[in-house]
Every structure is written in C-alpha cells, then in structure tokens.
Scaffold this motif. Structure first.
Motif, PDB file in Angstrom:
ATOM      1  N   GLY A 109     -40.527  -1.530 -43.205  1.00 28.66           N
ATOM      2  CA  GLY A 109     -41.086  -1.284 -44.540  1.00 28.66           C
ATOM      3  C   GLY A 109     -41.944  -2.414 -45.091  1.00 28.66           C
ATOM      4  O   GLY A 109     -42.388  -2.370 -46.231  1.00 28.66           O
ATOM      5  N   GLY A 114     -45.189   1.218 -46.809  1.00 27.13           N
ATOM      6  CA  GLY A 114     -43.743   1.237 -47.063  1.00 27.13           C
ATOM      7  C   GLY A 114     -42.906   1.817 -45.948  1.00 27.13           C
ATOM      8  O   GLY A 114     -41.698   1.960 -46.102  1.00 27.13           O
ATOM      9  N   THR A 420     -38.861   1.319 -47.336  1.00 25.65           N
ATOM     10  CA  THR A 420     -38.276   0.944 -48.615  1.00 25.65           C
ATOM     11  C   THR A 420     -38.212   2.153 -49.552  1.00 25.65           C
ATOM     12  O   THR A 420     -38.932   3.136 -49.355  1.00 25.65           O
ATOM     13  CB  THR A 420     -39.125  -0.131 -49.301  1.00 25.65           C
ATOM     14  N   TYR A 422     -38.945   2.135 -52.842  1.00 29.77           N
ATOM     15  CA  TYR A 422     -39.703   1.899 -54.084  1.00 29.77           C
ATOM     16  C   TYR A 422     -40.168   3.182 -54.768  1.00 29.77           C
ATOM     17  O   TYR A 422     -40.251   3.253 -55.981  1.00 29.77           O
ATOM     18  CB  TYR A 422     -40.958   1.080 -53.785  1.00 29.77           C
TER      19      TYR A 422
END
Lengths: 461, 461
Positions: A109, A114, A420, A422
C-alpha cells in the motif's frame, strides 16, 4: 535459521530487485483451460483477443511455456519509484498475540494508488504505449484499479478513460478526484457515450450502474475507437504474471535472511494479489523442490472458491468478454453489500482456480465483522490501517498464529497486506458504531446463480 | 560528488538509523526567548509547565544546552515500524522539468497517520506512559495530529482524548473514524464536558468550534483530571527536537552517497516539519562548518514569517497557554479558508522564528492555486499524491529547479514531503473543477490582528 537478526522491515537494494516476472503456468502440469469465444465456444485466437487487448498482453495471456519473462527496463524504472515494497516482520502483533509464530507481511500500500494494483497497471500501460496506442479504457468499482491505471497513464502520457459505476462515482467522490487529479477521465456508468450505456439509461432511467455494465461500456469504447484497448485489473493470467513481482521480492527478501515461510496467506477476489504473492513459492512446490501451505481467503458473502462450481463462465455480468474456466458463483450472482469491494467478484483467476482444483491451495471464507476485528487489532499494534480486502488475510494470519500459541509451534507465516484503508473509512465507521452486517448467501441463492451458468458439451458441473 | 549511482530511494539500515535527536538550541548563539506565564509575564518555571505537560517533556522544552538527546529504546523500536522514511531522488520530476538540478525529497507520509506528526506523537506518548499517566488530551483541526496521537496511544495502551473542532468532526468524518479505529475518543468541540465548552455552547448555541476553543478544552480537561496531561503537535521546541529525526535520517542518507544539498526547503505552519528537516544541516551552519540555503514556505493566506511581527504572543486563541516570542499575525488572526489546514496557524516555532530573525532562514509565501498546480505536476510524475501542506514545499522546489534550468546550475535541492493528500480530496476537487480561491489578507486585516497582541515592557514591536 534465524542466524542474522531480522529487521522490522527487509528492503532489497536496487541490484537485488527481481528483473523477471515468473509465469506459474510453465510449471503447472494441468494448465488452466483456454479462454473461450462465447459466440463459437472455441478457444479464443490471439487475433480475436487483440481487438480488445494490447498485442503484447495477449501474448502474455496465452504464454504457458516461458517460465521467466524479462521485465522491460521502463517498467523496472517505474517500479523503482515505489518498490521494493517492504517485507515487514510483525513483531508488535506477535507480542500482542503472545504467539511463538513469526509473522511477516508484504505491504503493497506504499503508493498513492494505495494497493498492489499499480504493479499490473504500469505494465499494461507500458505495452499500450509501446503499441503506439492513444489510450486505454477500463472500469472501476471500489476505485483502486481506476486509481492505479490513471497513475500509470499519467506517467506515460496515455489517455485513460475510467468507467466508474455511477453510485460509486457519486457516493465515493474521493477516489474519483484522485483519478481526475492524475489526469484521467472518470465517466459515470451507464453513460450516454456508448450504445450499451444509452440503452441501459433509456430502459432504466436513473440507473446507478453496475460493474458488469461499466466493463461492457469500457470494452465497447475500446473496440469502436481507433488507438484504444481495454485493460483489466485482475482475473487474467497476464495480471497474475505482473503481480508475481510481489512474491519475487518477498522470496528474495526472505532468502536474504534464510527465512522459509511455512504458511502463505492471501486474500482472493479475482486472485491477482494471491496469485502474485504465492508465485515463486508455488513454483518450488510445483517442481517438487519445497513444500508450503497456501491459503486463499475470501469473504463469506462472496465465496467463489469455497462454495462455487468449477466451470466455464462469463468473466463479466455483461457477457461481452471471453469465457473462462474457473471457480464461479455465476456471473449473475449479486454479492450482498460487503465493504471489501475488491473481493466482490463472482469468479476467480483461472490459474488460482486450477491450482485450487488440483489441491495445491486451500481456501477459507471469513465473515466481515471478524475481519474488521482483526483489522482493528492489526492497526493498533502494527500502525498501518489496512484495507478491508487485506484484512481478510490478516484475520487468518492471526488465526494461524493463535493456533501456534496453543501447540507451541514456531511456524513462519507470510501474508499479503495489499493496501491501506484510507478510502474505506465509511466501512470502519459502521464497524466502530457496531452497525456492520454479516450476510452469508444461502445455498438456494448460490444454486440460483450457478444454475444460470451456460451448460454446453465439455462444461458439465 | 556523484561517484556512486544514486538510487531512486535511499534507505538506511537499522544500524545506520540515528540514535539521537539533535537540539538546535545548543548551537544557537541567540537562544529563543523563554516562555512567559501570561498571568505574571515572568518566564514559566518547570513546575508551572508540569501542570500542563509531562515532566520529561518540560525538561526537553527548557533544555538549551544538550546538543544530542538519546532517543529511548522504546521510541526507537516504534520508529522501526515506519522508519527510516525514504529519501527519494525525484528523477521523474527532474526529467519532466528538464532541469539540471538534482531534487531529493524526504517522504514522511509512509504511515497511516499520513504525515510526519507521528515522530513527535510517539515520543510524547512514551513520556506520558513513563510518568505513569492514564492518558493525554489534545486537539485536532485538520486531523493529522489527532490521528498520529491516537496511533501512538494505541501502541502504548494510553487513553487519548482528542478534541476535534466540531465542524471538522462533522464534515470530515474520515479522520474522525481513523482516530476512533485506533481506540481514541474523538470529542466534538465545544463539548459539554468542560467549563469552557459549556460556556461557549451556552453563549453561542450550535457553535461549530475553533482550534482555540479545542485547545482550551483539552488543557482544561488535562489540568482538572488526575493522570492526564496535554500534548501539542507543533510550535513547541520539544516537538522540533523529536522531528529532528527527519533531518538526521536525511543527512545520514545523503552522507552515505556523498551528497550535499545546496538548498533545503520546507513548508512551515507551526514549524515542526521545517525545524525537524533542517536541524542537523542548520547545526553545521550555526557552527560555521558548512553553508546551506534554507527556505521556509508558508501560505499567502497565513503569512506569519513574511508579514507578521516578532513579538511575545499567545500560542492559542483561547489564551490559556504560555506566551511565546515568535513571528505572529496575532492570536486573533483568522486565516481565510485555506485547504492546507496544517499551515493555518497564526504563529511560528520560537526556534524557527529566532533563526529567521537572525538571517539563517529565508521565507516565502505562495498562493493556493499555484501550490495545487505544483501538486498536480508532482503526482503525475512522481506518483505520490501530496498533502496540500507539503505541496507548498514542492512549489518552491520546482521554482528553484526551473531557475537552475535558466542558469544551467546543477544545484542539489532537498525538500520535505510531509504527507499524503488522501484526506484532502475535497480540496483537490475544487482545484480540478477550477473553483479554488486565493485569498490574501490585506495590510489592514493583518494590522488589525497584530494590534491586538498584548504590549508590555520588553514586548515592543
């Protein structure tokens, strides 16, 4: 074998970086079945495939014999911007679990897309550029693939048209804006610029779209416009080839310290991450050199390996792409809303399917809430807030580590941390508020969808 | 000096990692002025400060003599989870610009908090734990600091209460959920759990809050509850000390390859990133060993160094914290809506202010739209989508590189890439849509705010 102290993160120097992709098919005794033309039910020819895909990528798709494919220098140069990805020893998680197991994860990531998707995006963009194309088309649901493709195209100066499922385009504006910032066009699907899009808009005014529809639009645009081809982020064998960089790096890093994993765990949607991570290890197993335990993890809401059938099926709900022999829930299967968008796919890579069929890989399915519990434990101990998809692998890595705690075994566990979280904070919010749901399809629902898979001679299941 | 080939990313091995923080004040001839007690206008004693801050951190805050402070082993262990951060050679950006300059950036966004803030968060959490405290309180506006603090506290098992400005709590739910996922409490401010919160809520029903109010609430909770202290993410000298890890690593990585930067560029809000990045280089300059050009970049909308006054002022709009001598626009200055939330601070670190005052640092201010143009160019060439704050430094690094293109100079430029823009896509959306605004405060507005700075003997400006 722990003669040297193992650092938290093992990096490779530039000169230690893999220069080749590894093609598992070269070592498979039972090759994946060929792609079929849905019109003729005969194996797709290279010529047929080249209407849709780039020439060199078609070659890779059909290549069952070359074990190692050299990575072009331009792609190696791009890889250097964000690779090697760290191979991390999860010391803090081990401590929190109190396990004698040694846990490693390969973290993909560390780039703005990502996720691991960028590994194949840059390869596909490179071959499009090399062929002298103007641009590529693709679809995106959760958005990781669209982001990765737009990043790769920005780097090479290629046009990139991303058909984004309309509800995702409107409800997840963050991913859309990342795509736009990289200079790509995000087009809400169904759009008014393709025949299929106009048809669907006319039939269902206000339609919020589907991945199947977005694929159909992307393929139509590519085949009807000079200088465009369609690109896909998972499932295809070429994608697993590109993703083998994950496993090649992981193996090089482990070899450097004399570490041999006992168990290798990856989440599996279309199979690109799992297939990439296990590649060189599986090669050794296929050649009878070493043994490893491989575990594919899928969401209980979309369990293609554990509850699907092994049959030829359409890769897309729009039924415009070639058919592939794979574990499938049926192209009309509608998974319940599961936040791990990248794992909501009805089918599975043909390579992973064949390996699973032949007993080289195990598969397990896990529920969403337990996956987020594992994600929470992981992020509070290891720091990185994982994507829901990756958290499926975390869940099972923790399960295995806790088994070792019971038995006292000091197993070495390797899992893929694909990205990730996010852009998944809405899902975390539901988990934090205790309002997450865990729907598991009934046998009847699965039967209803698999019954719609076309039956023809040679496609008994 | 380029005898060895410079890799895209220079990493340090574990044994090459800095073991000390560097304290610039030890080498400054003119030390920063002491913090003042706003009630007595006398320098704050350690005892006074210990009501608000952890004991060991107060020592660090007041330490002007020790050049190197050993980093405790527990913090080194935590650093290993996400450090060293890569020092990256911007080969692709250089190529796109066609500049003979060599551009390097130190990327601090490789952790889920998404920014350099974690470097100080873990240090502050560690000393709180060591003191036997139950927990810490803090405030967050843009959310990077709150995220970092919650991550550090999760690791150490400390309670963490983050007072989040209410409008940010409600309008930016993603950051709030990251904070909650790490197990911290995100409390919309003004809340009903402090005297000041209740007072503001009664006076202004439906108040959406402010950073000043959130600080006041956090300080009040910490001072009124046993086992709690207040922590702050920038401005303080202790924070610059912790952030010196950025510069120490960058210098070690550059020294490894015999690279000497000519220009070092950092964005400056409260000064934590800039101060950390320049630390060991500034040390050499202060000791007369080597020369470097240092440039601080601030937003034109909040230009404390370039248009503020050098005076004692309140660090918070609530006027509950000690007063500090610094470049300031006045604690009542209200910057216009600027998306670089982390740079919307009326004041500046006392250390950075003193160095600027003494001519060791230059300062420039840049407008928001040109900053986002630089961010776009950067992400399309280097891959990483930068935080708006970091993009201020990118803008000036590009300016300097383009100057080299004109003059033919082969300068080596180093800048700090403090974080990623994952949580700033709303700002990118405005830029992508061409609806971003560039407000620059008038001289009258600045005068009005600086006129409110308290005047007393010794505080002429």
């Amino acid at each position: 074998m722990d003669t040297k102290k193992i650092p938290y993160k093992i990096y490779l120097n530039e000169e230690e970086m893999p220069q080749f992709w590894y093609n598992m098919r070269a070592d498979m005794k039972n090759k994946p079945a060929p792609l079929l033309n849905p019109g003729t039910l005969k194996p797709c020819t290279a010529e047929e495939l080249e209407h849709v895909f780039c020439r060199e990528l078609v070659k890779q798709e059909l290549n069952e014999t070359d074990r190692y494919i050299p990575i072009p220098q331009e792609i190696l140069d791009f890889y250097k911007m964000y690779r090697p990805s760290p191979l991390t020893r999860a010391y803090c998680l081990e401590k929190k679990l109190g396990t004698p197991a040694k846990i490693y994860y390969k973290f993909e990531g560390n780039n703005t897309s990502g996720s691991h998707k960028l590994n194949s995006a840059i390869a596909q963009a490179f071959y499009a550029k090399e062929q002298g194309l103007k641009g590529v088309t693709t679809e995106t649901g959760a958005g990781q693939w669209g982001t990765a493709m737009s990043m790769a195209c920005a780097y090479l100066g290629l046009d990139c048209r991303v058909y984004q499922v309309r509800c995702s385009y409107e409800q997840k504006p963050h991913r859309r804006e990342v795509i736009r910032t990289y200079g790509a066009q995000a087009i809400p699907s169904p759009s008014m610029e393709t025949e299929i899009g106009r048809k669907i808009n006319a039939e269902y005014p206000g339609c919020t779209g589907s991945l199947g529809c977005a694929i159909s639009e992307a393929v139509e645009y590519a085949t009807k416009h000079d200088g465009y081809r369609y690109v896909l982020g998972s499932v295809l064998s070429q994608v697993l080839l590109h993703q083998s960089i994950i496993g090649m790096e992981a193996k090089a890093a482990m070899d450097k310290y004399g570490i041999k994993p006992d168990v290798i765990i990856g989440c599996a949607g279309g199979g690109s991450n799992l297939g990439g991570l296990i590649s060189p290890f599986m090669g050794e197993k296929l050649r009878g050199e070493k043994d490893y335990q491989f575990i594919a993890i899928e969401p209980a809401s979309c369990p293609s390996l554990t509850r699907g059938v092994f049959a030829y099926d359409f890769c897309d709900t729009g039924e415009v792409c070639p058919m592939q022999k794979m574990y499938t829930l049926g192209s009309q299967f509608m998974p319940s809303a599961n936040h791990a968008g990248g794992l909501r796919y009805h089918g599975m890579s043909a390579i992973v399917s064949q390996l699973y069929h032949d007993g080289y890989i195990e598969a397990r399915s896990v529920g969403q809430t337990e996956v987020f519990k594992a994600a929470e434990l992981f992020c509070r101990s290891e720091g990185t807030l994982p994507a829901p998809e990756s958290s499926h692998a975390i869940k099972v890595a923790i399960d295995e580590a806790l088994k070792c705690k019971e038995t006292g075994e000091e197993k070495t566990i390797l899992f893929g941390l694909t990205g990730t979280g996010y852009f998944d904070m809405k899902a975390y919010e539901a988990f934090n508020n205790g309002t997450m749901s865990d729907y598991i399809p009934t046998d009847e629902e699965i039967k209803k969808a698999t019954d719609l898979i076309p039956r023809f001679p040679g496609n008994e299941f």
